[in-house]
Design an enzyme around this catalytic site. Structure first.
Site, PDB file in Angstrom:
ATOM      1  N   LYS A 100      -4.359  -1.944   9.791  1.00 16.25           N
ATOM      2  CA  LYS A 100      -4.671  -2.102   8.368  1.00 16.25           C
ATOM      3  C   LYS A 100      -4.845  -3.563   7.971  1.00 16.25           C
ATOM      4  O   LYS A 100      -5.316  -3.841   6.874  1.00 16.25           O
ATOM      5  CB  LYS A 100      -3.508  -1.535   7.534  1.00 16.25           C
ATOM      6  CG  LYS A 100      -3.162  -0.088   7.815  1.00 16.25           C
ATOM      7  CD  LYS A 100      -4.050   0.839   7.023  1.00 16.25           C
ATOM      8  CE  LYS A 100      -3.468   2.243   6.999  1.00 16.25           C
ATOM      9  NZ  LYS A 100      -4.221   3.093   6.058  1.00 16.25           N
ATOM     10  N   GLU A 152      -8.984   4.192  -2.701  1.00 14.48           N
ATOM     11  CA  GLU A 152      -7.756   4.017  -3.471  1.00 14.48           C
ATOM     12  C   GLU A 152      -8.047   3.305  -4.786  1.00 14.48           C
ATOM     13  O   GLU A 152      -9.096   2.697  -4.969  1.00 14.48           O
ATOM     14  CB  GLU A 152      -6.734   3.170  -2.677  1.00 14.48           C
ATOM     15  CG  GLU A 152      -6.376   3.737  -1.316  1.00 14.48           C
ATOM     16  CD  GLU A 152      -5.170   3.066  -0.664  1.00 14.48           C
ATOM     17  OE1 GLU A 152      -4.398   2.384  -1.366  1.00 14.48           O
ATOM     18  OE2 GLU A 152      -5.008   3.242   0.563  1.00 14.48           O
ATOM     19  N   GLU A 174     -10.422  12.557   7.159  1.00 20.34           N
ATOM     20  CA  GLU A 174     -10.263  13.854   6.498  1.00 20.34           C
ATOM     21  C   GLU A 174     -11.597  14.598   6.423  1.00 20.34           C
ATOM     22  O   GLU A 174     -11.654  15.799   6.669  1.00 20.34           O
ATOM     23  CB  GLU A 174      -9.705  13.671   5.084  1.00 20.34           C
ATOM     24  CG  GLU A 174      -8.258  13.210   5.034  1.00 20.34           C
ATOM     25  CD  GLU A 174      -7.869  12.811   3.623  1.00 20.34           C
ATOM     26  OE1 GLU A 174      -7.392  13.662   2.869  1.00 20.34           O
ATOM     27  OE2 GLU A 174      -8.060  11.621   3.268  1.00 20.34           O
ATOM     28  N   ASP A 186       0.843  -1.183   0.000  1.00 22.21           N
ATOM     29  CA  ASP A 186       0.000   0.000   0.000  1.00 22.21           C
ATOM     30  C   ASP A 186       0.885   1.241   0.000  1.00 22.21           C
ATOM     31  O   ASP A 186       1.830   1.335   0.785  1.00 22.21           O
ATOM     32  CB  ASP A 186      -0.902  -0.022   1.229  1.00 22.21           C
ATOM     33  CG  ASP A 186      -2.030   0.979   1.105  1.00 22.21           C
ATOM     34  OD1 ASP A 186      -2.523   1.174  -0.022  1.00 22.21           O
ATOM     35  OD2 ASP A 186      -2.411   1.573   2.125  1.00 22.21           O
ATOM     36  N   THR A 193      -8.977  -5.480   3.355  1.00 23.60           N
ATOM     37  CA  THR A 193      -8.868  -4.572   2.207  1.00 23.60           C
ATOM     38  C   THR A 193      -9.848  -5.097   1.167  1.00 23.60           C
ATOM     39  O   THR A 193      -9.802  -6.288   0.841  1.00 23.60           O
ATOM     40  CB  THR A 193      -7.433  -4.613   1.624  1.00 23.60           C
ATOM     41  OG1 THR A 193      -6.499  -4.299   2.660  1.00 23.60           O
ATOM     42  CG2 THR A 193      -7.273  -3.633   0.464  1.00 23.60           C
ATOM     43  N   GLU A 224     -10.317   4.006   3.176  1.00 25.47           N
ATOM     44  CA  GLU A 224      -9.428   4.817   2.349  1.00 25.47           C
ATOM     45  C   GLU A 224      -9.768   4.509   0.902  1.00 25.47           C
ATOM     46  O   GLU A 224      -9.693   3.362   0.461  1.00 25.47           O
ATOM     47  CB  GLU A 224      -7.953   4.522   2.665  1.00 25.47           C
ATOM     48  CG  GLU A 224      -7.584   4.986   4.064  1.00 25.47           C
ATOM     49  CD  GLU A 224      -6.077   5.095   4.314  1.00 25.47           C
ATOM     50  OE1 GLU A 224      -5.298   4.411   3.625  1.00 25.47           O
ATOM     51  OE2 GLU A 224      -5.707   5.888   5.212  1.00 25.47           O
ATOM     52  N   ASP A 268      -8.943   0.507   1.484  1.00 29.39           N
ATOM     53  CA  ASP A 268      -7.971   0.125   2.510  1.00 29.39           C
ATOM     54  C   ASP A 268      -8.571   0.469   3.879  1.00 29.39           C
ATOM     55  O   ASP A 268      -8.263   1.502   4.476  1.00 29.39           O
ATOM     56  CB  ASP A 268      -6.672   0.906   2.245  1.00 29.39           C
ATOM     57  CG  ASP A 268      -5.626   0.677   3.312  1.00 29.39           C
ATOM     58  OD1 ASP A 268      -5.569  -0.423   3.866  1.00 29.39           O
ATOM     59  OD2 ASP A 268      -4.862   1.628   3.582  1.00 29.39           O
ATOM     60  N   GLN A 310      -3.908   2.656  14.947  1.00 28.35           N
ATOM     61  CA  GLN A 310      -2.683   3.071  14.245  1.00 28.35           C
ATOM     62  C   GLN A 310      -1.757   3.997  15.047  1.00 28.35           C
ATOM     63  O   GLN A 310      -0.548   3.747  15.100  1.00 28.35           O
ATOM     64  CB  GLN A 310      -3.034   3.693  12.896  1.00 28.35           C
ATOM     65  CG  GLN A 310      -1.791   3.939  12.026  1.00 28.35           C
ATOM     66  CD  GLN A 310      -2.137   4.317  10.601  1.00 28.35           C
ATOM     67  OE1 GLN A 310      -3.255   4.114  10.149  1.00 28.35           O
ATOM     68  NE2 GLN A 310      -1.173   4.873   9.875  1.00 28.35           N
ATOM     69  N   ARG A 370      -8.381   3.931  12.910  1.00 26.08           N
ATOM     70  CA  ARG A 370      -7.633   5.160  13.196  1.00 26.08           C
ATOM     71  C   ARG A 370      -7.204   5.270  14.656  1.00 26.08           C
ATOM     72  O   ARG A 370      -6.354   6.099  14.975  1.00 26.08           O
ATOM     73  CB  ARG A 370      -8.481   6.386  12.845  1.00 26.08           C
ATOM     74  CG  ARG A 370      -8.923   6.458  11.410  1.00 26.08           C
ATOM     75  CD  ARG A 370      -7.773   6.707  10.453  1.00 26.08           C
ATOM     76  NE  ARG A 370      -8.271   6.784   9.077  1.00 26.08           N
ATOM     77  CZ  ARG A 370      -7.502   6.642   8.008  1.00 26.08           C
ATOM     78  NH1 ARG A 370      -6.196   6.421   8.132  1.00 26.08           N
ATOM     79  NH2 ARG A 370      -8.013   6.717   6.803  1.00 26.08           N
ATOM     80  N   HIS A 408      -4.129  14.069   0.455  1.00 23.38           N
ATOM     81  CA  HIS A 408      -4.345  13.201   1.618  1.00 23.38           C
ATOM     82  C   HIS A 408      -3.168  13.293   2.587  1.00 23.38           C
ATOM     83  O   HIS A 408      -3.349  13.486   3.795  1.00 23.38           O
ATOM     84  CB  HIS A 408      -4.545  11.753   1.162  1.00 23.38           C
ATOM     85  CG  HIS A 408      -4.538  10.760   2.291  1.00 23.38           C
ATOM     86  ND1 HIS A 408      -5.583  10.621   3.168  1.00 23.38           N
ATOM     87  CD2 HIS A 408      -3.597   9.855   2.695  1.00 23.38           C
ATOM     88  CE1 HIS A 408      -5.300   9.676   4.057  1.00 23.38           C
ATOM     89  NE2 HIS A 408      -4.085   9.197   3.792  1.00 23.38           N
TER      90      HIS A 408
END
Lengths: 417, 417
Positions: free
Chosen positions: A252, A200, A362, A125, A256, A198, A232, A239, A236, A132
């Site tokens: 993570k 992607e 975000e 990844d 996925t 996420e 992904d 991490q 939060r 971002h």
């Protein structure tokens, strides 16, 4: 380029994700057919195992389609990929002579269940979205130190976990993990309270490189088989406590999701676009000989259980600072062997505007703002029962090249044994 | 436990790595035999494919040994592993009745070339050596901040690259990479000048866990198939520039070497030992129900091209703060699916003393001190042509359980295309 006409009527609509221009690769089963390779055309799937068995497609000495993955086709290399696309285009074009032989091998998409389109050998990844990286960096380190000093020089990436890459529709179990509040003495263990997505793109490596041997960006581009949408999933709260000094791990590793259809590089060819102007010159090994990003419109929707989805973000793959070819070149630069079936996540794709952000952290600016859905529900992160959907399409003149939705619904965490 | 007697005479020496007590699993070929599973006994290898073909071993309905990997045996699970070990012990014991039938299937080790003993599905590297983490932390962040705050709570790990895990004897090509001197404006790209080893043990996961489902430490211990020696080759100049914020990537991706023989958990059973007393209580999910480390003496030698090796470090696997079972439990704690064939690196194993350090960066204390070899040559890091060897054995009463050496010789970097 305009819409190519097919004798499969549903493929001739401006609204279908799967016109003759696309021809993406997936793996499907039905109540009567075992999982096997298929190609999407309009609202139908062409049963490639049957096509091969009946001699309508003859790509290799050994059968390559009667298996639940496209890896054997990847192994044929770019010449084989081109031959397959040419043959499919000939067979499905409006004026194709073989319609009567092919038609019995079309299966309605509505009757199919989709599987992983490939065996993912390894998953890496990246972190190549500048908006971002700037947003996350600003939240965690302040605006002055938002981008790490290496960011403009290296397509930063980390090895992810291949065992939990799953196809769209697979339920996602909320992860457990260690978290620690800044003011707590000790960490605690339990279900993540800050589950996120996420947005992607995933690039699928289709040929292999040798251990010890670096590759150029042009070689890397040739090695890419196709692209998928990729979510992904990220915890939060796990991490920040775990990721120093060796990077994200369990935050993570739990899941996925990818879209069911691999859109080939050939289908995306008309949508090539360049990476942005460089703020700092790249080292020569990372310079691109031509445009290697793609103009692909992307969208995220969120739906509480039993309620209609709300679009919470729209952005475009053309926002990335590094292309998948540059990432692959960097990945192999140390002599790391790359294999057919390797999956490279682009990194979260956010645009410059507030409603173009590809993750909830975000969109809610680190929990400071609430996201209000059309249903009236509010969210900062994902709750059990919520369904998150990624959508993507490259849009041509009267046609679209789609990937099929990438969907995941959250199930409650499983209690520790 | 004492030395078990075998009718294979060379297995009855106190000096052999491979007495009847050991029976480790590898993959070998000779000038006349294709790569296949074999078991080491003294200075011979038992050809398991031939044993199975001739009905002397009958473990599963389908053949499992006529392949160049032990993954099929792993899939049989702990009951199958125990049945195999019992059968091998019966066949090779001094009083075994079947000697005449078995003897023709013994191949002299000297005539064999060793291959990877398994297909590595995914590779994860941990950081569980407290002396190593403290040494590295002191060099990079000062003695007060040596251990990251999470270190005493989490067996910290990161996903590594499975495609470049190679068997002992495979030449290691010096990696290229981006490096940046602290006072330089721009990074540069070229061969690493600070190539290093990391002395580790590797644990091989032998059964699978389900996505979404955490496992206990007791379950994790049951899942481990065996152990190998592991050299996590590292480029110390690539890592500092690339590793923030997502962890080591190309600094580690170019190569990892393992010993040719998988020593089973059963063979190591007499050498179980406990992890050290905890400075801070572990969270309940990480607590061990019994001793899960092993007393395995380890050694590193270094030899310039054409010269005799010098032992540069001696240490013991019992120095680790976390066991492989604890690491595996943490790895699956988020719901990450674990698979048979997954390889877990322990992290660098250093003891408290200066000559017990398992990497050159520790032995040379970040280039401040020179390592002088018996040949008179001096080193801080590894030069082209140097051969690095890891050795390891658990030592019982008049016998040893060895792994076979884990060797790698450095070849010059390949110029970028």
């Amino acid at each position: 380029m305009t819409l190519l006409q097919s004798w499969v009527e549903s493929a001739n609509s401006a609204d279908t994700d799967f016109p003759l221009n696309n021809l993406p690769y997936g793996v499907f089963e039905t109540n009567t057919l075992e999982p096997r390779c298929g190609v999407a055309i309009g609202d139908m799937i062409l049963d490639m195992a049957a096509m091969e068995e009946n001699g309508l497609i003859d790509l290799a000495e050994e059968p390559v389609f009667d298996v639940p993955y496209w890896n054997d086709v990847m192994e044929l290399g770019p010449e084989g990929w081109a031959a397959l696309r040419n043959r499919l285009t000939d067979l499905l074009a409006a004026d194709a002579p073989d319609q009567a032989q092919v038609a019995p091998h079309l299966v309605p998409m509505a009757e199919a269940r989709m599987h992983m389109p490939l065996v993912v050998t390894e998953f890496t990844d990246f972190y190549a979205g500048k908006h971002h990286a700037t947003n996350i960096g600003t939240m965690f380190r302040g605006a002055e130190n938002a981008l790490p000093p290496n960011w403009l020089h290296i397509p930063i990436g980390y090895n992810g976990r291949a065992s939990t890459v799953v196809v769209s529709g697979t339920p996602i179990v909320r992860p457990n993990g260690q978290t620690k509040a800044p003011d707590a003495d000790m960490p605690s263990f339990g279900p993540s309270k800050r589950l996120d997505i996420e947005l992607e793109m995933g690039a699928i490596v289709g040929t292999s490189s040798e251990m010890g041997h670096p590759i150029s960006v042009a070689q890397a581009d040739d090695m890419i088989f196709g692209y998928v949408l990729l979510n992904d999933w990220s915890a939060r709260d796990i991490q920040p406590w775990e990721y120093q000094p060796l990077g994200p791990f369990q935050a993570k590793a739990f899941a996925t999701s990818i879209s069911p259809w691999i859109v080939t590089k050939a289908a995306l060819e008309p949508f090539r676009t360049s990476t942005p102007e460089r703020e700092k010159d790249l080292l020569p090994y990372l310079r691109e000989p031509g445009p290697m990003l793609y103009d692909i419109e992307l969208e995220v929707t969120m739906a509480p259980e039993g309620k209609a989805p709300t679009t919470i973000a729209r952005t475009n793959y053309n926002q990335m600072y590094y292309s998948a070819a540059q990432q692959l070149t960097h990945h192999a630069s140390s002599g790391c062997a790359m294999n057919a079936g390797d999956l490279l996540g682009s990194g979260t794709i956010s645009g410059p505007e507030k409603d173009e952000r590809g993750s909830l952290i975000e969109l809610s600016w680190g929990c400071k703002e609430t996201i209000t859905l059309d249903s009236g529900d509010t969210r900062t992160f994902i709750e059990d029962g919520d369904t998150m959907t990624l959508k993507g399409a490259a849009k041509g003149d009267g046609f679209r090249i789609g990937f099929g939705d990438c969907v995941g619904t959250i199930k409650p965490a499983i209690k520790f044994p």
